[in-house]
Design a protein around this motif. Sequence first.
Motif, PDB file in Angstrom:
ATOM      1  N   UNK A 171       0.839  -1.201   0.000  1.00  0.00           N
ATOM      2  CA  UNK A 171       0.000   0.000   0.000  1.00  0.00           C
ATOM      3  C   UNK A 171       0.872   1.250   0.000  1.00  0.00           C
ATOM      4  N   UNK A 172       1.914   1.230   0.817  1.00  0.00           N
ATOM      5  CA  UNK A 172       2.794   2.394   0.927  1.00  0.00           C
ATOM      6  C   UNK A 172       3.515   2.687  -0.391  1.00  0.00           C
ATOM      7  N   UNK A 173       3.795   1.642  -1.158  1.00  0.00           N
ATOM      8  CA  UNK A 173       4.496   1.815  -2.426  1.00  0.00           C
ATOM      9  C   UNK A 173       3.570   2.294  -3.545  1.00  0.00           C
ATOM     10  N   UNK A 174       2.297   1.988  -3.448  1.00  0.00           N
ATOM     11  CA  UNK A 174       1.342   2.321  -4.504  1.00  0.00           C
ATOM     12  C   UNK A 174       1.059   3.812  -4.566  1.00  0.00           C
ATOM     13  N   UNK A 175       0.834   4.306  -5.772  1.00  0.00           N
ATOM     14  CA  UNK A 175       0.525   5.727  -5.948  1.00  0.00           C
ATOM     15  C   UNK A 175      -0.855   6.037  -5.389  1.00  0.00           C
ATOM     16  N   UNK A 176      -1.798   5.184  -5.688  1.00  0.00           N
ATOM     17  CA  UNK A 176      -3.157   5.330  -5.161  1.00  0.00           C
ATOM     18  C   UNK A 176      -3.729   3.936  -4.970  1.00  0.00           C
ATOM     19  N   UNK A 177      -3.266   3.264  -3.919  1.00  0.00           N
ATOM     20  CA  UNK A 177      -3.610   1.863  -3.695  1.00  0.00           C
ATOM     21  C   UNK A 177      -4.914   1.725  -2.908  1.00  0.00           C
ATOM     22  N   UNK A 178      -5.561   0.572  -3.089  1.00  0.00           N
ATOM     23  CA  UNK A 178      -6.765   0.238  -2.336  1.00  0.00           C
ATOM     24  C   UNK A 178      -6.669  -1.209  -1.873  1.00  0.00           C
ATOM     25  N   UNK A 179      -7.204  -1.458  -0.669  1.00  0.00           N
ATOM     26  CA  UNK A 179      -7.280  -2.825  -0.176  1.00  0.00           C
ATOM     27  C   UNK A 179      -8.555  -3.483  -0.703  1.00  0.00           C
ATOM     28  N   UNK A 180      -8.466  -4.778  -0.973  1.00  0.00           N
ATOM     29  CA  UNK A 180      -9.605  -5.563  -1.423  1.00  0.00           C
ATOM     30  C   UNK A 180      -9.905  -6.628  -0.380  1.00  0.00           C
ATOM     31  N   UNK A 181     -11.139  -6.613   0.140  1.00  0.00           N
ATOM     32  CA  UNK A 181     -11.558  -7.666   1.075  1.00  0.00           C
ATOM     33  C   UNK A 181     -12.473  -8.601   0.309  1.00  0.00           C
ATOM     34  N   UNK A 182     -13.799  -8.446   0.471  1.00  0.00           N
ATOM     35  CA  UNK A 182     -14.730  -9.263  -0.311  1.00  0.00           C
ATOM     36  C   UNK A 182     -14.961  -8.722  -1.705  1.00  0.00           C
ATOM     37  N   UNK A 183     -14.769  -7.421  -1.871  1.00  0.00           N
ATOM     38  CA  UNK A 183     -14.879  -6.801  -3.187  1.00  0.00           C
ATOM     39  C   UNK A 183     -16.261  -6.306  -3.567  1.00  0.00           C
ATOM     40  N   UNK A 184     -17.219  -6.362  -2.638  1.00  0.00           N
ATOM     41  CA  UNK A 184     -18.589  -5.996  -3.002  1.00  0.00           C
ATOM     42  C   UNK A 184     -18.805  -4.495  -3.148  1.00  0.00           C
ATOM     43  N   UNK A 185     -17.872  -3.705  -2.660  1.00  0.00           N
ATOM     44  CA  UNK A 185     -17.953  -2.259  -2.868  1.00  0.00           C
ATOM     45  C   UNK A 185     -16.910  -1.792  -3.871  1.00  0.00           C
ATOM     46  N   UNK A 186     -15.667  -2.201  -3.681  1.00  0.00           N
ATOM     47  CA  UNK A 186     -14.590  -1.714  -4.541  1.00  0.00           C
ATOM     48  C   UNK A 186     -14.769  -2.112  -6.002  1.00  0.00           C
ATOM     49  N   UNK A 187     -15.053  -3.368  -6.278  1.00  0.00           N
ATOM     50  CA  UNK A 187     -15.137  -3.815  -7.676  1.00  0.00           C
ATOM     51  C   UNK A 187     -16.278  -3.149  -8.451  1.00  0.00           C
ATOM     52  N   UNK A 188     -17.471  -3.013  -7.871  1.00  0.00           N
ATOM     53  CA  UNK A 188     -18.523  -2.299  -8.609  1.00  0.00           C
ATOM     54  C   UNK A 188     -18.179  -0.851  -8.933  1.00  0.00           C
ATOM     55  N   UNK A 189     -17.556  -0.141  -7.981  1.00  0.00           N
ATOM     56  CA  UNK A 189     -17.226   1.264  -8.276  1.00  0.00           C
ATOM     57  C   UNK A 189     -16.086   1.365  -9.284  1.00  0.00           C
ATOM     58  N   UNK A 190     -15.208   0.360  -9.320  1.00  0.00           N
ATOM     59  CA  UNK A 190     -14.183   0.334 -10.357  1.00  0.00           C
ATOM     60  C   UNK A 190     -14.813   0.082 -11.730  1.00  0.00           C
ATOM     61  N   UNK A 191     -15.789  -0.827 -11.781  1.00  0.00           N
ATOM     62  CA  UNK A 191     -16.468  -1.112 -13.037  1.00  0.00           C
ATOM     63  C   UNK A 191     -17.212   0.113 -13.563  1.00  0.00           C
ATOM     64  N   UNK A 192     -17.738   0.909 -12.654  1.00  0.00           N
ATOM     65  CA  UNK A 192     -18.451   2.122 -13.037  1.00  0.00           C
ATOM     66  C   UNK A 192     -17.504   3.300 -13.271  1.00  0.00           C
ATOM     67  N   UNK A 193     -16.213   3.047 -13.115  1.00  0.00           N
ATOM     68  CA  UNK A 193     -15.172   4.063 -13.300  1.00  0.00           C
ATOM     69  C   UNK A 193     -15.301   5.217 -12.303  1.00  0.00           C
ATOM     70  N   UNK A 194     -15.775   4.878 -11.120  1.00  0.00           N
ATOM     71  CA  UNK A 194     -15.837   5.859 -10.048  1.00  0.00           C
ATOM     72  C   UNK A 194     -14.602   5.789  -9.168  1.00  0.00           C
ATOM     73  N   UNK A 195     -13.805   4.739  -9.352  1.00  0.00           N
ATOM     74  CA  UNK A 195     -12.528   4.588  -8.644  1.00  0.00           C
ATOM     75  C   UNK A 195     -11.521   3.989  -9.599  1.00  0.00           C
ATOM     76  N   UNK A 196     -10.296   4.457  -9.513  1.00  0.00           N
ATOM     77  CA  UNK A 196      -9.245   3.950 -10.411  1.00  0.00           C
ATOM     78  C   UNK A 196      -7.936   3.774  -9.643  1.00  0.00           C
ATOM     79  N   UNK A 197      -7.911   2.819  -8.702  1.00  0.00           N
ATOM     80  CA  UNK A 197      -6.690   2.608  -7.913  1.00  0.00           C
ATOM     81  C   UNK A 197      -5.519   2.142  -8.778  1.00  0.00           C
TER      82      UNK A 197
END
Length: 266
Positions: A19-45
């Motif tokens: 995470x510290x090395x990433x420019x804009x990193x995100x943690x992934x747990x179950x993915x039920x929030x992060x993956x949908x918002x990535x698909x909608x292009x509302x997040x681009x980690x």
Amino acid sequence: MYETTYHRAASVDEAAALFAKGKEAKYLAGGHTLLPVMKQRLASPSDVIDLGRIKELIGVEASGDALTIRAATTHYDVAQSAAAQKAIAAVAALASHIGDPAVRHRGTIGGSLANNDPAADYPAAVLALGATIKTNKRSIAADDFFKGLFSTALEDGEIITAVSFPIPAKAAYAKFPHPASRFALTGVFVAKTKSGDVRVAATGASQDGVVRVGAIENALKSNWSASALDNVKIDANGLLSDIHGSAAYRANLIKVMAQRAVAAAG
């Protein structure tokens, strides 16, 4: 989706370092929030760091006066855990009614708490039971953890590692679920501690996310029974009002769900 680099961390320390090395990193747990918002292009980690297979983050155990659930434990595993069912049956029951089977087999308690959706179930249990959220940096009391809609006390890069629930004398959860998402239109968790204190938390109802309900706590402290809430009035000010229900409707649901929870707790 935007281009991203996927990492499967083998330990909490490795995940934090990635995470510290990433420019804009995100943690992934179950993915039920992060993956949908990535698909909608509302997040681009720049980097997605998967926590789901870190062994030290998986498991349920009861010891002494506490039930500890590690952060990457799925809702299904909490629901099926013999330790959870024996120590705090209300928590296991809550987990068994989150979403649908696909959600329960992938979603995690840590992901739910870190996201702090205003209609999520776990926050009500954590706040009502006075749990402690443990991270790779510190321990945070439930009363200090939730900061409003989708907001928590977590610092950038901080990882939830476990949740420690004090074992109560009595506890139960009741919710009125949205028929499609199964999120709580309003859900109420009631808990009576072994010392006699009462804590009650509502989810899905307030504009501030999960909140304690003082009027119900005060009524139950003197008389732990569903009938003790017959004359309690819940203030609709500050409650959510949308196409699913008005603020007044949710105020009534808080009372009704609390009565059902107290009856279930015994």
